[in-house]
Design a protein around this motif. Sequence first.
Motif, short mmCIF file in Angstrom:
data_model
loop_
_atom_site.label_atom_id
_atom_site.label_comp_id
_atom_site.label_asym_id
_atom_site.label_seq_id
_atom_site.Cartn_x
_atom_site.Cartn_y
_atom_site.Cartn_z
N THR A 106 0.83 -1.21 0.00
CA THR A 106 0.00 0.00 0.00
C THR A 106 0.86 1.26 0.00
O THR A 106 0.61 2.21 -0.76
CB THR A 106 -0.93 0.00 1.22
N TYR A 126 -4.52 2.86 8.13
CA TYR A 126 -4.47 1.55 7.49
C TYR A 126 -5.03 0.48 8.44
O TYR A 126 -5.85 -0.36 8.03
CB TYR A 126 -3.03 1.22 7.12
N ALA A 129 -8.76 0.86 8.75
CA ALA A 129 -9.46 0.36 7.58
C ALA A 129 -9.47 -1.16 7.51
O ALA A 129 -10.50 -1.79 7.22
CB ALA A 129 -8.82 0.94 6.31
N ARG A 130 -8.33 -1.76 7.79
CA ARG A 130 -8.26 -3.22 7.70
C ARG A 130 -9.08 -3.90 8.79
O ARG A 130 -9.68 -4.97 8.57
CB ARG A 130 -6.79 -3.66 7.79
N ILE A 137 -7.84 -1.21 -0.46
CA ILE A 137 -7.14 -0.22 0.35
C ILE A 137 -6.51 0.88 -0.48
O ILE A 137 -6.05 1.90 0.05
CB ILE A 137 -6.04 -0.93 1.19
#
Length: 665
Positions: A106, A126, A129-130, A137
């Motif tokens: 990413t 990150y 979001a994950r 992503i």
Amino acid sequence: MLDLERRLRGSKQRLLFIALASVCILIVLLNIGVLSDAPGIKSTIIKVPLRGDRPYDTIPFPTSDGSDFEGSYQPEDAHPIAGLMKEADEKWRKYEESRSKTFRETVAKYREKHGRHPPPGFKEWYKFARERNVHNIDDFEQIMDDLRPFWAIDPKVIRKMAAKLQENPDDGIAGIHIRDNKVVNLTNPSWRSETLAGLISRFVKYLPDMDIAVNRLDQSRVVVPFEDLQELLATEQGSRKMKSDARDGFTKNMGHFLNFEEPTGDWDNETNPEWFPYPGRQYMDIAKLACPPESPARNENLTVEDADALYKHQLGGLVTNFNLSTDLCTVGPAIQDQHGFLYSASSMIASKRLVPVFSECKVNVNNDILFPANMYILKDPRYVYDKTYDYEWEDKADTLIWRGVTSGGVQVEDNWQRMHRQRLVMLTNSTLMSDQEVKILTESFEEKGKYENFSHFEPSVFAKKHFDVGFTDAWGCIPGDCPFYKDIWTFKEAVTLSEQFKDKFLVDVDGHSFSGRWRAFLFSKSLGIKATIFREWHDSRLFAWRHFIPLDNRYDDLYSIMTYLIGTGFKTNPADNYANNNNVYVRKHDFEGKMIAMQGRNWAQRVLRDEDIEIYMLRLLLEYGRIIDDNRDEIGYSGDGSELDDFDKKHPMPESPPHLNWNTI
């Protein structure tokens, strides 16, 4: 003895034969009852087709969640929609295959695309979001495109503009103010800013101090002329750098934020937005200034036909490029007199300067900063998906439904025919279309499976049988009671959003701005058909002809689309061929309709969730926080991403949904 045994065995066999025959007769009788459409009888028997009777010999129908896609799909004929679906599937597959799977990937992709380190807080975003099961992503290009020009403006100037924009309530801007990781105040508040502030409060602990200028109006605000924008973008391009010792943190105690105790002061040359009102006037007069000189909007040598060739199929006028179909630089000249926003916008206050205004939607020439619409966050029952009447595809009616009010532009007696909603209602009204002809595609009599344009289809009977489109109320007129509609049409009863899901086909068109129903339509088991000139935060995630069907803003392809999905009857039975159309034949493509509907639903459940709205908004404000930081060239995440290797092992990226292989039988 042996003879007796043989006779007994024969008797048993005869009895078994009679029993089996009786069961077969019973099944036939039940099927006859089902096929007769007798009142009160609900079909629970699946018709087993003969080979070649349907275009899905190698695969079953997809289920409600789209999980039963197995094998390969073979289009039944050479209709151009089959080719458009195949092309969309290939684009989507490439999109899926390009996804980053780890933090390392990413970060590397971010730097490759944007020539900068990710902003401070990117590692925390990150993980945020994950942990919420983000599907892609990388797909936040809308944010980057919206903020790119601001790299050409001094950070303190952006902060000064954001602080002052909401000062005058008449300018239609509200303010959200973040200090010390809290939303501390709202200026000139409206339901939009209050709703957005509630969303931001869920993750405000990650954010630096900032003032956010939120558009209170339905219409977008910022239109920077093309040549000015190119200069800004060139400056941004030249400013890209990646320092190896960048600091992963925002700068503290900067000035030029809103002081709640003292007025900000007068505008100066750097910060004045120079607002100008533009209601009730043709929007293309200012929109075309933001278009390239060679575009149809500015090049008088290009005809409407030239523009159509850029995004429409020569057969049926079908939309081949949804992005261009919403591009005013391309379609503006053709629809400037056929869309309420373009012809007679109701509340337009615009600026030609690059000011940091956050808006829920915009047209392609606007430079507003997009954020997920408050209507999606507010949970208004008029716009939220409700499964109560969302039946299985086979139990839905072969009907296209739409309800709404006469919004979209300022209507007077001599201009209402130019409004986009009014045109849709007229086009689908069987009475008004009784002496009209429209263009569709018909299967060639000479070559089975091939299609050709047919310009003389009489749509009245088809519209009466398959369209349920109408207004529920008049609104937005001068005079206010809209007397000129009295003898035009009869208003229909309102139908709740959930009840509309009883029908297979849901057409979605603009109102004053974007339609708040679209997200719910995509979550349903019905098929969404979309016409719009507005852009939203999620557009790059949706693939026309795979997740929905695009509709031209002139609606000249509507009957081509609907006769493809529903069919026009059989050549051998003129009575089914919708009156005076005996030379027309389009077979029903029910499977294709269901397939797009189920793919759209499955995809919405992955990329348009409430969690996806949070993920998008946090990323947007981290990027915005870096843009307004005095040390924006010195800060950011400079690591290689390895510190989250263990996290990535524990949180694998979601698998891709199953997809069809269109190239093999």
